[in-house]
Design a protein around this motif. Sequence first.
Motif, PDB file in Angstrom:
ATOM      1  N   SER A 179       0.835  -1.203   0.000  1.00  9.08           N
ATOM      2  CA  SER A 179       0.000   0.000   0.000  1.00  9.08           C
ATOM      3  C   SER A 179       0.868   1.249   0.000  1.00  9.08           C
ATOM      4  CB  SER A 179      -0.930  -0.005   1.212  1.00  9.08           C
ATOM      5  OG  SER A 179      -0.204   0.120   2.428  1.00  9.08           O
ATOM      6  N   GLY A 180       1.986   1.187   0.722  1.00  8.06           N
ATOM      7  CA  GLY A 180       2.908   2.321   0.724  1.00  8.06           C
ATOM      8  C   GLY A 180       3.588   2.507  -0.622  1.00  8.06           C
ATOM      9  N   ILE A 181       4.031   1.401  -1.226  1.00  6.51           N
ATOM     10  CA  ILE A 181       4.738   1.482  -2.505  1.00  6.51           C
ATOM     11  C   ILE A 181       3.822   1.997  -3.615  1.00  6.51           C
ATOM     12  CG2 ILE A 181       5.816   0.109  -4.332  1.00  6.51           C
ATOM     13  CD1 ILE A 181       7.074  -1.626  -2.193  1.00  6.51           C
ATOM     14  N   TYR A 182       2.636   1.379  -3.746  1.00  6.19           N
ATOM     15  CA  TYR A 182       1.726   1.806  -4.809  1.00  6.19           C
ATOM     16  C   TYR A 182       1.137   3.182  -4.511  1.00  6.19           C
ATOM     17  CZ  TYR A 182       1.967  -2.786  -7.003  1.00  6.19           C
ATOM     18  OH  TYR A 182       2.398  -3.915  -7.639  1.00  6.19           O
ATOM     19  N   GLY A 183       0.959   3.493  -3.227  1.00  2.00           N
ATOM     20  CA  GLY A 183       0.511   4.839  -2.876  1.00  2.00           C
ATOM     21  C   GLY A 183       1.532   5.885  -3.285  1.00  2.00           C
ATOM     22  N   LEU A 184       2.817   5.548  -3.114  1.00  2.54           N
ATOM     23  CA  LEU A 184       3.882   6.459  -3.518  1.00  2.54           C
ATOM     24  C   LEU A 184       3.870   6.659  -5.034  1.00  2.54           C
ATOM     25  CD1 LEU A 184       6.299   8.088  -2.404  1.00  2.54           C
ATOM     26  CD2 LEU A 184       7.723   6.063  -2.782  1.00  2.54           C
ATOM     27  N   ARG A 225       0.441  11.827  -9.814  1.00  6.20           N
ATOM     28  CA  ARG A 225      -0.391  13.044  -9.808  1.00  6.20           C
ATOM     29  C   ARG A 225       0.440  14.304  -9.982  1.00  6.20           C
ATOM     30  NH1 ARG A 225      -4.039  13.320  -4.631  1.00  6.20           N
ATOM     31  NH2 ARG A 225      -4.522  15.318  -5.670  1.00  6.20           N
ATOM     32  N   HIS A 226       1.696  14.246  -9.582  1.00  8.05           N
ATOM     33  CA  HIS A 226       2.505  15.462  -9.569  1.00  8.05           C
ATOM     34  C   HIS A 226       3.581  15.507 -10.649  1.00  8.05           C
ATOM     35  CE1 HIS A 226       0.743  15.365  -5.506  1.00  8.05           C
ATOM     36  NE2 HIS A 226       0.859  16.673  -5.529  1.00  8.05           N
ATOM     37  N   VAL A 227       3.787  14.389 -11.344  1.00 14.89           N
ATOM     38  CA  VAL A 227       4.847  14.369 -12.342  1.00 14.89           C
ATOM     39  C   VAL A 227       4.429  15.165 -13.571  1.00 14.89           C
ATOM     40  CG1 VAL A 227       4.105  12.294 -13.602  1.00 14.89           C
ATOM     41  CG2 VAL A 227       6.537  12.853 -13.454  1.00 14.89           C
ATOM     42  N   THR A 228       5.386  15.801 -14.213  1.00 13.73           N
ATOM     43  CA  THR A 228       5.090  16.620 -15.400  1.00 13.73           C
ATOM     44  C   THR A 228       5.780  16.108 -16.660  1.00 13.73           C
ATOM     45  OG1 THR A 228       6.923  18.121 -14.851  1.00 13.73           O
ATOM     46  CG2 THR A 228       4.721  18.706 -14.029  1.00 13.73           C
ATOM     47  N   VAL A 229       6.664  15.129 -16.536  1.00 17.33           N
ATOM     48  CA  VAL A 229       7.384  14.601 -17.695  1.00 17.33           C
ATOM     49  C   VAL A 229       6.796  13.260 -18.115  1.00 17.33           C
ATOM     50  CG1 VAL A 229       9.510  15.803 -17.102  1.00 17.33           C
ATOM     51  CG2 VAL A 229       9.143  13.501 -16.233  1.00 17.33           C
ATOM     52  N   ASN A 230       6.886  12.961 -19.416  1.00 19.00           N
ATOM     53  CA  ASN A 230       6.455  11.672 -19.970  1.00 19.00           C
ATOM     54  C   ASN A 230       4.976  11.368 -19.704  1.00 19.00           C
ATOM     55  OD1 ASN A 230       9.607  10.698 -18.813  1.00 19.00           O
ATOM     56  ND2 ASN A 230       9.141  10.836 -20.984  1.00 19.00           N
ATOM     57  N   ARG A 231       4.143  12.391 -19.572  1.00 17.08           N
ATOM     58  CA  ARG A 231       2.734  12.135 -19.273  1.00 17.08           C
ATOM     59  C   ARG A 231       2.065  11.345 -20.402  1.00 17.08           C
ATOM     60  NH1 ARG A 231       0.909  12.919 -14.179  1.00 17.08           N
ATOM     61  NH2 ARG A 231      -1.144  12.923 -15.141  1.00 17.08           N
ATOM     62  N   GLU A 232       2.412  11.647 -21.651  1.00 18.96           N
ATOM     63  CA  GLU A 232       1.745  11.021 -22.785  1.00 18.96           C
ATOM     64  C   GLU A 232       2.087   9.543 -22.941  1.00 18.96           C
ATOM     65  OE1 GLU A 232       5.681  12.588 -24.028  1.00 18.96           O
ATOM     66  OE2 GLU A 232       3.977  13.359 -22.884  1.00 18.96           O
ATOM     67  N   THR A 233       3.178   9.108 -22.364  1.00 21.13           N
ATOM     68  CA  THR A 233       3.586   7.694 -22.481  1.00 21.13           C
ATOM     69  C   THR A 233       3.483   6.966 -21.146  1.00 21.13           C
ATOM     70  OG1 THR A 233       5.913   8.325 -22.124  1.00 21.13           O
ATOM     71  CG2 THR A 233       5.140   8.139 -24.404  1.00 21.13           C
ATOM     72  N   MET A 234       2.786   7.563 -20.178  1.00 17.07           N
ATOM     73  CA  MET A 234       2.757   6.966 -18.847  1.00 17.07           C
ATOM     74  C   MET A 234       1.986   5.649 -18.815  1.00 17.07           C
ATOM     75  SD  MET A 234       4.072   7.296 -15.941  1.00 17.07           S
ATOM     76  CE  MET A 234       4.639   8.999 -16.027  1.00 17.07           C
ATOM     77  N   GLY A 235       0.920   5.538 -19.628  1.00 13.82           N
ATOM     78  CA  GLY A 235       0.153   4.293 -19.657  1.00 13.82           C
ATOM     79  C   GLY A 235       1.002   3.097 -20.043  1.00 13.82           C
ATOM     80  N   PRO A 236       1.665   3.128 -21.215  1.00 12.96           N
ATOM     81  CA  PRO A 236       2.554   2.017 -21.573  1.00 12.96           C
ATOM     82  C   PRO A 236       3.685   1.822 -20.560  1.00 12.96           C
ATOM     83  CG  PRO A 236       2.097   3.377 -23.496  1.00 12.96           C
ATOM     84  CD  PRO A 236       1.525   4.100 -22.315  1.00 12.96           C
ATOM     85  N   ALA A 237       4.180   2.919 -19.990  1.00 16.19           N
ATOM     86  CA  ALA A 237       5.265   2.806 -19.010  1.00 16.19           C
ATOM     87  C   ALA A 237       4.811   2.033 -17.789  1.00 16.19           C
ATOM     88  CB  ALA A 237       5.759   4.193 -18.606  1.00 16.19           C
ATOM     89  N   LEU A 238       3.593   2.266 -17.316  1.00 19.79           N
ATOM     90  CA  LEU A 238       3.087   1.559 -16.143  1.00 19.79           C
ATOM     91  C   LEU A 238       2.864   0.079 -16.450  1.00 19.79           C
ATOM     92  CD1 LEU A 238       0.584   4.226 -14.763  1.00 19.79           C
ATOM     93  CD2 LEU A 238       2.748   3.495 -13.716  1.00 19.79           C
ATOM     94  N   ALA A 239       2.371  -0.219 -17.654  1.00 19.79           N
ATOM     95  CA  ALA A 239       2.205  -1.626 -18.047  1.00 19.79           C
ATOM     96  C   ALA A 239       3.557  -2.332 -18.086  1.00 19.79           C
ATOM     97  CB  ALA A 239       1.511  -1.711 -19.402  1.00 19.79           C
ATOM     98  N   LEU A 240       4.548  -1.650 -18.635  1.00 20.41           N
ATOM     99  CA  LEU A 240       5.894  -2.220 -18.671  1.00 20.41           C
ATOM    100  C   LEU A 240       6.481  -2.346 -17.267  1.00 20.41           C
ATOM    101  CD1 LEU A 240       7.232  -0.288 -21.774  1.00 20.41           C
ATOM    102  CD2 LEU A 240       7.112  -2.784 -21.574  1.00 20.41           C
ATOM    103  N   ALA A 241       6.108  -1.437 -16.369  1.00 24.27           N
ATOM    104  CA  ALA A 241       6.584  -1.520 -14.995  1.00 24.27           C
ATOM    105  C   ALA A 241       6.060  -2.780 -14.310  1.00 24.27           C
ATOM    106  CB  ALA A 241       6.168  -0.274 -14.210  1.00 24.27           C
TER     107      ALA A 241
END
Length: 301
Positions: A139-144, A150-166
């Motif tokens: 819960s702490g890790i995924y909450g982080l 919510r606050h990141v400003t870089v790579n917003r347009e590719t965040m979906g594929p990045a999270l899947a790859l994560a």
Amino acid sequence: MTELIASIEGTPAGHQAALALALLAAFLHALFGALQKGRHDPWVSRAAIDASYGIIAAPFALFVVPWPEPHMWPIFAGVFAIHVGYKLSQAMCYERGAYTVVYPVVRGTGPLFAVIGAGMIFGEHFNAGQWAGVAVLLSGIYGLALYNLRHVTVNRETMGPALALAVLTGGFVALYTTYDAYGIRATADPFTFLAWFFFIDGWFMPLFTVRRWRNVPASEFVPLIKRGVLGAFVAYFSFGAIMMATRLDRVGEAAVLRETSTVFAALIGWLVLGEKVGPRRTALMALIAAGAVIVELAGGN
């Protein structure tokens, strides 16, 4: 050293040593991730690191440690294949997503799968208290990760594929944690496994990324080599520490404790990269640490 390791395997002293080694691996793994995600192309950064540790490991593998037993060669083939998949997915993930978002997702997915894998392969099973600790830590890790998202400003347009790859990369983390733990237990001398792992593992990324090196400016070549050598020594102690921990004690517990690396990654972002931490991120990091403590205490060791 090999005799000492053998003498404390499965003992209270071995458990304490495994605890210290897992925490050391957590800090060093966060540092390793920051090195790969720095200002250079993450593919080239990883190639520089791998080439460095492959070259440095070669004389130790060939002339210092005992040669692997015949049954180890198929195991090394499996290790190589799993780590290739891990590196490819990790590099693609770092290429598309902000480090402070994707790194926690990778590290949160890894221990959950690793605990399950340790139960299937080594017969290690967490009790209810330890699973509660895993839940707190995750819960702490995924909450982080969500907070950073919510606050990141870089790579917003590719965040979906990045999270899947994560998530995929986290699956590979769990796979190599359990499989490598099997490998280091399968040989009489653990240093044989470590030396040959780095020797074999160090050659894929340099060859795979050879074309990308043509795009590296001449002024960046020396800094990349320095980063590679530094990363090599971080990798030796990070991977070596967690592998020794899994040999000395339970694989699942070592995997969970290593994921406090997310706390260290946030601290590196604050102290080195100048990122703000704030009360919410501090609370989430406290959850991660608390989860690891619960797993340790509930284990009754």
